[in-house]
Design a protein around this motif. Structure first.
Motif, PDB file in Angstrom:
ATOM      1  N   GLN A 129     -22.900  -5.779  15.451  1.00  0.00           N
ATOM      2  CA  GLN A 129     -23.965  -6.472  14.739  1.00  0.00           C
ATOM      3  C   GLN A 129     -23.593  -7.943  14.664  1.00  0.00           C
ATOM      4  O   GLN A 129     -22.525  -8.292  14.171  1.00  0.00           O
ATOM      5  CB  GLN A 129     -24.133  -5.915  13.326  1.00  0.00           C
ATOM      6  N   THR A 130     -24.485  -8.789  15.182  1.00  0.00           N
ATOM      7  CA  THR A 130     -24.230 -10.227  15.161  1.00  0.00           C
ATOM      8  C   THR A 130     -25.552 -10.986  15.187  1.00  0.00           C
ATOM      9  O   THR A 130     -26.598 -10.417  15.508  1.00  0.00           O
ATOM     10  CB  THR A 130     -23.339 -10.649  16.358  1.00  0.00           C
ATOM     11  N   THR A 131     -25.467 -12.236  14.843  1.00  0.00           N
ATOM     12  CA  THR A 131     -26.586 -13.154  15.025  1.00  0.00           C
ATOM     13  C   THR A 131     -26.177 -14.093  16.135  1.00  0.00           C
ATOM     14  O   THR A 131     -25.213 -14.849  15.998  1.00  0.00           O
ATOM     15  CB  THR A 131     -26.899 -13.931  13.735  1.00  0.00           C
ATOM     16  N   CYS A 132     -26.901 -14.019  17.244  1.00  0.00           N
ATOM     17  CA  CYS A 132     -26.570 -14.811  18.424  1.00  0.00           C
ATOM     18  C   CYS A 132     -27.152 -16.213  18.246  1.00  0.00           C
ATOM     19  O   CYS A 132     -28.362 -16.370  18.116  1.00  0.00           O
ATOM     20  CB  CYS A 132     -27.118 -14.131  19.677  1.00  0.00           C
ATOM     21  N   ASP A 133     -26.275 -17.218  18.239  1.00  0.00           N
ATOM     22  CA  ASP A 133     -26.702 -18.592  17.988  1.00  0.00           C
ATOM     23  C   ASP A 133     -27.153 -19.331  19.242  1.00  0.00           C
ATOM     24  O   ASP A 133     -27.334 -20.534  19.225  1.00  0.00           O
ATOM     25  CB  ASP A 133     -25.593 -19.371  17.296  1.00  0.00           C
ATOM     26  N   GLY A 134     -27.339 -18.613  20.332  1.00  0.00           N
ATOM     27  CA  GLY A 134     -27.816 -19.221  21.568  1.00  0.00           C
ATOM     28  C   GLY A 134     -28.656 -18.226  22.342  1.00  0.00           C
ATOM     29  O   GLY A 134     -28.785 -17.063  21.954  1.00  0.00           O
ATOM     30  N   PRO A 135     -29.213 -18.640  23.456  1.00  0.00           N
ATOM     31  CA  PRO A 135     -30.125 -17.781  24.216  1.00  0.00           C
ATOM     32  C   PRO A 135     -29.437 -16.751  25.119  1.00  0.00           C
ATOM     33  O   PRO A 135     -30.108 -15.965  25.764  1.00  0.00           O
ATOM     34  CB  PRO A 135     -30.922 -18.774  25.050  1.00  0.00           C
ATOM     35  N   ILE A 136     -28.093 -16.760  25.176  1.00  0.00           N
ATOM     36  CA  ILE A 136     -27.384 -15.833  26.064  1.00  0.00           C
ATOM     37  C   ILE A 136     -26.353 -15.046  25.260  1.00  0.00           C
ATOM     38  O   ILE A 136     -25.611 -15.616  24.453  1.00  0.00           O
ATOM     39  CB  ILE A 136     -26.684 -16.592  27.210  1.00  0.00           C
ATOM     40  N   LEU A 137     -26.314 -13.748  25.513  1.00  0.00           N
ATOM     41  CA  LEU A 137     -25.323 -12.863  24.908  1.00  0.00           C
ATOM     42  C   LEU A 137     -24.616 -12.110  26.030  1.00  0.00           C
ATOM     43  O   LEU A 137     -25.265 -11.454  26.840  1.00  0.00           O
ATOM     44  CB  LEU A 137     -25.993 -11.861  23.955  1.00  0.00           C
ATOM     45  N   LEU A 138     -23.300 -12.238  26.100  1.00  0.00           N
ATOM     46  CA  LEU A 138     -22.482 -11.496  27.058  1.00  0.00           C
ATOM     47  C   LEU A 138     -21.726 -10.427  26.270  1.00  0.00           C
ATOM     48  O   LEU A 138     -21.156 -10.730  25.221  1.00  0.00           O
ATOM     49  CB  LEU A 138     -21.485 -12.415  27.757  1.00  0.00           C
ATOM     50  N   VAL A 139     -21.718  -9.182  26.793  1.00  0.00           N
ATOM     51  CA  VAL A 139     -21.060  -8.089  26.071  1.00  0.00           C
ATOM     52  C   VAL A 139     -20.211  -7.259  27.017  1.00  0.00           C
ATOM     53  O   VAL A 139     -20.653  -6.891  28.106  1.00  0.00           O
ATOM     54  CB  VAL A 139     -22.096  -7.143  25.395  1.00  0.00           C
ATOM     55  N   LYS A 140     -18.978  -6.957  26.571  1.00  0.00           N
ATOM     56  CA  LYS A 140     -18.108  -5.969  27.200  1.00  0.00           C
ATOM     57  C   LYS A 140     -18.113  -4.773  26.271  1.00  0.00           C
ATOM     58  O   LYS A 140     -17.790  -4.902  25.082  1.00  0.00           O
ATOM     59  CB  LYS A 140     -16.682  -6.512  27.295  1.00  0.00           C
ATOM     60  N   PHE A 141     -18.493  -3.616  26.783  1.00  0.00           N
ATOM     61  CA  PHE A 141     -18.598  -2.421  25.960  1.00  0.00           C
ATOM     62  C   PHE A 141     -17.248  -1.705  25.879  1.00  0.00           C
ATOM     63  O   PHE A 141     -16.451  -1.761  26.822  1.00  0.00           O
ATOM     64  CB  PHE A 141     -19.676  -1.500  26.529  1.00  0.00           C
ATOM     65  N   PRO A 142     -17.003  -0.982  24.766  1.00  0.00           N
ATOM     66  CA  PRO A 142     -15.711  -0.319  24.604  1.00  0.00           C
ATOM     67  C   PRO A 142     -15.487   0.824  25.590  1.00  0.00           C
ATOM     68  O   PRO A 142     -14.352   1.127  25.948  1.00  0.00           O
ATOM     69  CB  PRO A 142     -15.721   0.183  23.165  1.00  0.00           C
ATOM     70  N   HIS A 143     -16.569   1.470  26.025  1.00  0.00           N
ATOM     71  CA  HIS A 143     -16.459   2.572  26.996  1.00  0.00           C
ATOM     72  C   HIS A 143     -17.806   2.795  27.662  1.00  0.00           C
ATOM     73  O   HIS A 143     -18.831   2.270  27.224  1.00  0.00           O
ATOM     74  CB  HIS A 143     -15.953   3.860  26.320  1.00  0.00           C
ATOM     75  N   ALA A 144     -17.786   3.554  28.747  1.00  0.00           N
ATOM     76  CA  ALA A 144     -19.023   3.859  29.476  1.00  0.00           C
ATOM     77  C   ALA A 144     -19.934   4.705  28.597  1.00  0.00           C
ATOM     78  O   ALA A 144     -19.486   5.402  27.694  1.00  0.00           O
ATOM     79  CB  ALA A 144     -18.692   4.596  30.767  1.00  0.00           C
ATOM     80  N   GLY A 145     -21.227   4.627  28.861  1.00  0.00           N
ATOM     81  CA  GLY A 145     -22.178   5.442  28.104  1.00  0.00           C
ATOM     82  C   GLY A 145     -23.527   4.773  27.990  1.00  0.00           C
ATOM     83  O   GLY A 145     -23.798   3.743  28.602  1.00  0.00           O
ATOM     84  N   THR A 146     -24.382   5.378  27.162  1.00  0.00           N
ATOM     85  CA  THR A 146     -25.718   4.862  26.906  1.00  0.00           C
ATOM     86  C   THR A 146     -25.697   4.121  25.577  1.00  0.00           C
ATOM     87  O   THR A 146     -25.190   4.643  24.577  1.00  0.00           O
ATOM     88  CB  THR A 146     -26.741   6.015  26.851  1.00  0.00           C
ATOM     89  N   TYR A 147     -26.257   2.928  25.569  1.00  0.00           N
ATOM     90  CA  TYR A 147     -26.275   2.096  24.360  1.00  0.00           C
ATOM     91  C   TYR A 147     -27.694   1.623  24.090  1.00  0.00           C
ATOM     92  O   TYR A 147     -28.477   1.393  24.999  1.00  0.00           O
ATOM     93  CB  TYR A 147     -25.366   0.879  24.526  1.00  0.00           C
ATOM     94  N   ARG A 148     -27.991   1.498  22.798  1.00  0.00           N
ATOM     95  CA  ARG A 148     -29.291   0.981  22.371  1.00  0.00           C
ATOM     96  C   ARG A 148     -29.072  -0.447  21.889  1.00  0.00           C
ATOM     97  O   ARG A 148     -28.231  -0.703  21.023  1.00  0.00           O
ATOM     98  CB  ARG A 148     -29.853   1.847  21.240  1.00  0.00           C
ATOM     99  N   ILE A 149     -29.832  -1.376  22.458  1.00  0.00           N
ATOM    100  CA  ILE A 149     -29.728  -2.789  22.098  1.00  0.00           C
ATOM    101  C   ILE A 149     -31.003  -3.183  21.370  1.00  0.00           C
ATOM    102  O   ILE A 149     -32.090  -3.103  21.927  1.00  0.00           O
ATOM    103  CB  ILE A 149     -29.522  -3.699  23.341  1.00  0.00           C
ATOM    104  N   ARG A 150     -30.857  -3.591  20.105  1.00  0.00           N
ATOM    105  CA  ARG A 150     -31.982  -4.074  19.305  1.00  0.00           C
ATOM    106  C   ARG A 150     -31.815  -5.564  19.109  1.00  0.00           C
ATOM    107  O   ARG A 150     -30.746  -6.025  18.716  1.00  0.00           O
ATOM    108  CB  ARG A 150     -31.992  -3.398  17.925  1.00  0.00           C
ATOM    109  N   ALA A 151     -32.874  -6.308  19.388  1.00  0.00           N
ATOM    110  CA  ALA A 151     -32.862  -7.764  19.200  1.00  0.00           C
ATOM    111  C   ALA A 151     -34.081  -8.125  18.369  1.00  0.00           C
ATOM    112  O   ALA A 151     -35.193  -7.667  18.654  1.00  0.00           O
ATOM    113  CB  ALA A 151     -32.893  -8.480  20.543  1.00  0.00           C
ATOM    114  N   ALA A 152     -33.869  -8.916  17.321  1.00  0.00           N
ATOM    115  CA  ALA A 152     -34.963  -9.258  16.413  1.00  0.00           C
ATOM    116  C   ALA A 152     -35.049 -10.752  16.187  1.00  0.00           C
ATOM    117  O   ALA A 152     -34.037 -11.425  15.972  1.00  0.00           O
ATOM    118  CB  ALA A 152     -34.782  -8.552  15.082  1.00  0.00           C
ATOM    119  N   VAL A 153     -36.294 -11.235  16.245  1.00  0.00           N
ATOM    120  CA  VAL A 153     -36.624 -12.609  15.864  1.00  0.00           C
ATOM    121  C   VAL A 153     -37.543 -12.457  14.663  1.00  0.00           C
ATOM    122  O   VAL A 153     -38.679 -11.996  14.799  1.00  0.00           O
ATOM    123  CB  VAL A 153     -37.334 -13.368  17.004  1.00  0.00           C
TER     124      VAL A 153
END
Length: 180
Positions: A129-153
């Protein structure tokens, strides 16, 4: 021998003529040769110790600067930023070292910042959970799998699903909102 004597006589006359010639006139200041100060050795910067994890993602000296630094939370490593041309170019270059690159913008092409992001695993255990202070978010996931990404303005939330393989293969995900 006669030729040598003539040659010596001519040289003698030339040298005496040079010795008696008046000194050349003084050149105006703008035409005088400018003396350069001697070169100084370059100043060596003090070595800096990394203060953030994953400091190997910093750009090499002399290249584009990046102000956004990697952070970690619940096994995720992420970087938010991309404000300005230098930083966005640098982050796009770094993206190949991450699993996911998300971009936030409006339909008219304007980039967005201050995006509330929540990433959870299929079992709901791993979350970022974070507030991204710019238009780009780079993520390294802890392990393989399916993830749900929620982004809110504000109150406008978008949800997408990412399938992260066990290998490092960068995916791109774009979130686009109506311009307000």
């Amino acid at each position: 021998m006669k030729a040598t004597t003539i040659l010596l006589a001519m040289l003698s006359i030339s040298f005496s003529a040079l010795a008696q010639s008046p000194t050349p006139p003084e050149l105006p200041a703008e035409m005088q040769p400018q003396l350069q100060p001697p070169l100084q050795p370059p100043v060596q910067a003090e070595p800096q110790t990394p203060t953030q994890p994953e400091s190997q993602f910093r750009e090499p000296a002399g290249s584009l600067a990046i102000h956004a630094q990697p952070q970690s939370q619940n096994g995720f490593t992420y970087v938010c930023g991309g404000v300005g041309l230098d930083e966005s170019t640098s982050m796009k270059r770094m993206a190949k070292k991450y699993d996911l690159m998300s971009t936030f913008s409006t339909r008219n092409g304007s980039y967005l910042a201050d995006i509330n992001v929540n990433i959870s695993s299929g079992d709901g255990k791993a979350t970022l959970q974070t507030t991204c202070d710019g238009p780009i978010l780079l993520v390294k996931f802890p392990h393989a799998g399916t993830y749900r990404i929620r982004a809110a303005v504000g109150d406008d939330t978008q949800t997408k699903t990412a399938q992260i393989p066990g290998l490092r293969s960068m995916q791109s995900m774009v979130f686009v909102w109506r311009a307000s």
